[in-house]
Design an enzyme around this catalytic site. Structure first.
Site, PDB file in Angstrom:
ATOM      1  N   LYS A  80       0.854  -1.194   0.000  1.00  0.00           N
ATOM      2  CA  LYS A  80       0.000   0.000   0.000  1.00  0.00           C
ATOM      3  C   LYS A  80       0.886   1.238   0.000  1.00  0.00           C
ATOM      4  O   LYS A  80       1.878   1.306   0.746  1.00  0.00           O
ATOM      5  CB  LYS A  80      -0.914  -0.014   1.229  1.00  0.00           C
ATOM      6  CG  LYS A  80      -2.004   1.061   1.202  1.00  0.00           C
ATOM      7  CD  LYS A  80      -2.946   0.908   2.401  1.00  0.00           C
ATOM      8  CE  LYS A  80      -4.063   1.942   2.368  1.00  0.00           C
ATOM      9  NZ  LYS A  80      -4.952   1.840   3.543  1.00  0.00           N
ATOM     10  N   SER A 155      -9.848   2.098   2.464  1.00  0.00           N
ATOM     11  CA  SER A 155      -8.947   2.800   1.574  1.00  0.00           C
ATOM     12  C   SER A 155      -7.979   1.898   0.814  1.00  0.00           C
ATOM     13  O   SER A 155      -7.462   2.291  -0.234  1.00  0.00           O
ATOM     14  CB  SER A 155      -8.124   3.801   2.380  1.00  0.00           C
ATOM     15  OG  SER A 155      -7.310   3.123   3.322  1.00  0.00           O
ATOM     16  N   SER A 179     -10.026  -0.308   6.659  1.00  0.00           N
ATOM     17  CA  SER A 179      -9.398  -0.198   5.333  1.00  0.00           C
ATOM     18  C   SER A 179      -8.674  -1.438   4.840  1.00  0.00           C
ATOM     19  O   SER A 179      -8.284  -1.505   3.675  1.00  0.00           O
ATOM     20  CB  SER A 179      -8.433   0.982   5.307  1.00  0.00           C
ATOM     21  OG  SER A 179      -9.159   2.188   5.331  1.00  0.00           O
TER      22      SER A 179
END
Ligand SMILES: [Zn+2]
Lengths: 497, 500
Positions: A80, A155, A179
């Site tokens: 990420k 996210s 997330s």
């Protein structure tokens, strides 16, 4: 090489260790897959082909020297874009950090490298991890591999989509309000939010410091456990990191069982706003747990009702302060530096241009909530709610070993559907937020497809802090039962890209 | 407002009672910064002592410096404070380019130390200054404003930022309102800062050199009409960075406030700058609204919870505190309050003790440091302790005087030589040929000469007026350029004149 990309991380690692395939071949197969499908998915913001191949070669060289390889050596991973990577762009999905190459590696990045994990690149995310759909990325949305016109959650939509579309067997996410777990649910993958403090936050660009937690994303429970083990453990650079042995998650994942466990079903996670297909799959999952030998207990956590408002005060408050550092003085975007504007004006122009709408909304919310005269009513109250939620969990874990719930109230929604309705978007994290507020551990794993749309549904398992191993013990049992019931992994039913 | 248009100090105090509040920042002398491992060394290349944490890089996190916490607790204990059983850091949020995170990690409503006091001596009386709190925080970087005439941000072409200072541990010590000092207020303020500096140095937690910014004082002042309870509006004079300036700034502000109030004006709550040249203060930037720092507990750090055992251990190992040491030394040396205070003010206690340790008599050590050396320091405008002469060298000079090899006049010349870098006292004596002449044959001629040249005085002495001998001794000293042993000269003269 088509087969290679469908291997689990565990299979990949042993194939490399056994010399059936080289790490470079595995890395190249994944880079080819990215090349082939990521235009449709947009899971990656940055692909580091050179870095990945070099790391893979180092693993092959180590093997050639006769070095003992770690359990994930040579396994590709999608990281990420919120973790710093030395010399490799780190944007957090924001224009603010466009082109920024950090001068240091996050502790998590370092541990992955030390484990011989091959980092393929950085994945798309809602800007500064603020969102539940990845639509808030300044670099465009990510598509759900099950249906690219739908969101993959957020996210960490990029990380979940990357593994669901076989661009990587493993990924790293961060979970501030869901997330990791919510994208896992929406993409039919496994995602774990470890106990707060279980994985170092050093080098994780902060959204909300007291809630953020890095964790593993994978296609199987065992793979998640292997990755969890590689990244967890005390870090002297993170004061909030727990100085205690990491729960034995790999062992738990290898010996899945729910026999004799007491499992609580949280009464408050149902009702209005929950999709019928989600509730049906969840009910089946509870029935499955009972069949596997668990005792099912209904549990009430009355204060969970206030989790959402408390979260939307605490997280933006911390964010308003954490994001103050983006001021154009030392790194990142700089607007108005033309000799005509003062430093203060440059700061202001840069923040105006660099942050997206949702980030600005939360900075304003947080700034307001912390203001003198409002602090007690907002931030102070929210902290009290946080304490009450923690007590609800304590009471629950006095009666049961783990709790279960749907991970999200609905399946993946179409891109654009909730983009203009922040409240509807915030509801996506209804079931995941309490664990962030309490700091305990939680997992999402697939429990089937909703009848009405054929999209994946996630089952959430919640364990007490530092009992992360229970997630894997229960998760592995559930996963094995579904595999025998379905005859193949759920992801095999995803349409080809 | 210039100093000339002000109401006189005496008139101001006829009508008003001053109320002061002093905030002192002390930079701790730890090897590393408050929240990262960067060096705190002074004077390094700009931005050479920085890392992701103190530069506020995305993702970087703070870790508390345990030595700084220990120093804070020791300061708290020495100030008779309570030490918090549990306290947190807090973020003070505001935007400024020299603060990389745009918040300062500080402490807000949970200071590490609170509710203490420090006793100070003012004109022979003891004043108790009550301490509200002492808390930990990090220093900011430094901005250098280039171009422009003033060196201030206003009018500058551009600014340079040096983050070396950023993150250096600070302890901020805040007094409660100091009331009732009346005309002594400026002296109380100065004595408080002086005493605090002594204390910090005795604890060894900082050199507390004000000229280097290691100790910085903000002085708050308000006036209220005599007999009234309620405090007036205060002004805050920032960065008053010498003991003398503290006194002057308070004095000026008393006069300024009184002038404004007497003219029917109102005092604006504002920060002010102190000017060393004329002792005045001027208004800083006027803030349209009160700054809202949006304090909240620092989520990146765990609470500081010093165990009671540790606190007691630190209490037990505190050094002798300056006030107690002064009382002990005063008794040991048998000096009066005034002389003791002079030594404290001159900052020479430590060097006097070191000189005694190096073998000098206490009287001699005091005499040299408080007299000749203090005078030299004043001439040079430096602190006595920073003169380029060591306690051992002073002890050696004292020993040479003691043994009669030097007299005071020659000793001063030796000190000149040492200060001028001519080497050790013995080397200076050798090089400059500074020896007391007590050899009778060498002195005899000079004595005879003096008697011959001052026949009248010689007669008086012969006639019994022995006290007149001083004039002849003086004449001999003159011809020997001060190198004669005065006592021996006196004996020789009296011998020659048959008076002995
Ligand atoms: Zn540093």
């Amino acid at each position: 090489m088509t087969e290679t990309i469908r291997w689990t991380a565990a299979e990949t690692a042993s194939a490399i260790a056994d010399g059936k395939v080289t790490a470079v071949e595995v890395a190249q197969a994944h880079l080819d897959r990215i090349e082939a499908v990521d235009a449709k998915v947009h899971a990656f913001l940055h692909v580091d082909a050179d870095g990945a191949l070099a790391a893979a070669k180092a693993v092959d060289d180590a093997r050639a020297r006769g070095d003992r390889l770690g359990p994930l050596a040579g396994v590709p991973l999608a990281l990420k874009d919120v973790f710093t990577t030395k010399g490799v762009p780190t944007t957090c999905g924001s224009k603010m950090l466009d082109g920024w190459k950090p001068p240091y590696d996050a502790t998590l990045t370092r541990r992955l490298k030390d484990a011989g994990v091959v980092i393929l690149g950085k994945t798309n995310m809602d800007e500064f991890a603020m969102g539940s759909s990845t639509e808030n990325s300044a670099y465009g949305p990510t598509g759900n591999p099950w249906d690219p016109s739908r969101v993959p959650g957020g996210s960490g939509g990029g990380s979940a989509a990357a593994i669901a579309s076989f661009q990587a067997p493993l990924a790293i996410g961060t979970d501030t309000g869901g997330s990791i777990r919510q994208p896992a649910a929406l993409t039919g993958t496994v995602g774990v939010k470890p106990t707060y403090g279980g994985v170092s936050r050093y080098g994780l660009v902060a959204f909300s410091s007291s809630l953020d937690q890095g964790g593993p994303c994978a296609r199987t429970v065992l793979d998640a456990a292997l990755l969890h083990e590689a990244i967890a453990g005390h870090d002297p650079l993170d004061s909030t990191s727990i100085d205690a042995p990491v729960p034995n998650v790999v062992e738990a994942a290898r010996s899945g069982s729910v026999k004799g466990l007491r499992i609580g079903v949280v009464k408050e996670f149902a009702g209005e706003g929950y999709q019928a297909g989600v509730l049906a799959r969840f009910a089946e999952a509870v029935e499955l747990l009972r069949e596997l030998g668990a005792e099912i207990v209904e549990i009430s956590c009355p204060n969970f009702t206030y989790a959402m408002p408390a979260y939307y005060l605490i997280a933006p408050s911390e964010a308003s302060s954490n994001l103050a550092r983006f001021d154009a003085m030392r790194y990142g975007l700089r607007v108005g530096d033309d000799g005509e504007h003062s430093a203060e004006e440059v700061m202001s122009l840069t923040r105006e241009a660099g942050f997206g709408a949702e980030v600005k909304r939360r900075i304003m919310l947080g700034t307001y909530a912390l203001s003198s005269g409002y602090y007690d009513a907002y931030y102070g109250q929210a902290q009290k709610v946080r304490t009450l939620i923690t007590r609800d969990f304590e009471a629950a874990f006095g009666q049961v070993d783990v709790l279960v719930s749907p991970t999200t109230p609905t399946t993946a929604f179409p891109i654009g559907e909730r983009a203009d309705d922040p409240m509807a978007m915030y509801l996506a994290d209804l079931c995941t937020i309490p664990s962030n507020l309490a700091g305990n551990a939680a997992m999402s794993l697939p429990c089937g497809l909703a009848d009405e749309d054929g999209l994946p549904v996630g089952l959430q398992i919640i364990a007490p802090a530092m009992a992360d191993d229970r997630l894997y013990r229960v998760g592995a049992a559930v996963e094995a039962a579904y595999l025998s019931r379905w005859g193949a992994p759920l992801l095999d039913r995803a349409p080809a890209l | 407002m210039s100093t000339t248009s002000l109401m006189s100090y005496e008139d101001a105090l006829e009508t008003y009672d001053p109320v002061m509040g002093l905030e002192v920042h002390v930079e701790l002398g730890t090897a590393t910064k408050m929240f990262c491992g960067c060096s705190t060394e002074f004077g390094a290349e700009p931005n050479s002592q920085v890392c992701p944490t103190c530069l506020g890089m995305p993702g970087a996190l703070p870790v508390v410096n345990a030595v700084a916490v220990e120093s804070a607790i020791r300061i708290g204990l020495a100030l008779n404070c309570n030490i918090a059983e549990w306290c947190r850091f807090a973020r003070k949020n505001y935007f400024y380019p020299d603060m990389p995170k745009n918040f300062q990690t500080s402490q807000y409503d949970e200071p590490i130390a609170f509710e203490g006091y420090l006793d100070v001596q003012v004109e022979g009386k003891t004043w108790r200054v009550e301490i509200e709190r002492a808390h930990m925080e990090e220093d900011t970087g430094k901005s250098l404003h280039m171009g422009g005439a003033t060196g201030r941000i206003h009018g500058a072409d551009y600014s340079l930022l040096d983050y070396n200072r950023c993150g250096i541990p600070l302890i901020e010590i805040v007094t409660k309102p100091i009331e009732g000092a009346g005309e002594l207020a400026p002296l109380v303020a100065k004595a408080y800062v002086a005493e605090l500096r002594e204390l910090i140095r005795a604890l060894g937690v900082s050199e507390a050199r004000m000229e280097l910014g290691q100790m910085r004082c903000d002085a708050n002042l308000s006036l209220r009409p005599k007999g009234r309870e309620k405090f007036g509006t205060r002004s805050e004079t920032k960065n008053v960075n010498s003991l003398r300036s503290v006194e002057r700034a308070i004095r000026f502000e008393i006069q300024r406030h009184a002038t404004v109030l007497t003219d029917g004006g109102t005092i604006v709550q504002e920060t002010r700058h102190f000017h060393e040249d004329d002792g005045s203060t001027t208004a800083g930037r006027i803030k349209e609204e009160a700054e809202d720092y949006r304090y909240f507990p620092e989520p990146d750090l765990v609470p500081v919870a010093p165990s009671r055992e540790w606190v007691e251990e630190l209490r037990a190992t505190l050094p002798e505190l300056p006030s107690l040491r002064r009382a002990r030394l005063q008794a040991e040396w048998g000096v009066n309050d005034f002389e003791m205070q002079s030594m404290v003010n001159a900052g020479v206690l430590d060097v006097i003790l070191a000189t005694i340790d190096a073998g000098a008599h206490a009287d001699a050590a005091r005499k040299w440091w408080l007299g000749e050396l203090s005078r030299r320091a004043n001439e040079r405008g430096v602190e006595v302790a920073t003169l380029p002469i060591t306690a051992a060298q002073v002890a050696r000079v004292a020993a040479l005087v003691e043994s009669g090899e030097l007299n005071d006049k020659l000793a001063r010349q030796v000190i000149d030589g040492v200060l001028a870098g001519e080497g050790e006292p013995d080397a200076v004596v050798e090089a400059r040929g500074l020896k007391v002449v007590s050899d009778d044959s060498a002195l005899g001629a000079a004595v005879d000469e003096a008697i011959a040249a001052n026949a009248g005085i010689a007669d008086k002495i012969r006639g019994g007026k022995v006290q007149a001998v001083g004039a002849l001794v003086g004449a001999v000293m003159k011809t020997t350029r001060g190198q004669a042993d005065a006592a021996r000269v006196r004996e020789l003269i009296l011998e020659r004149l048959g008076v002995s």
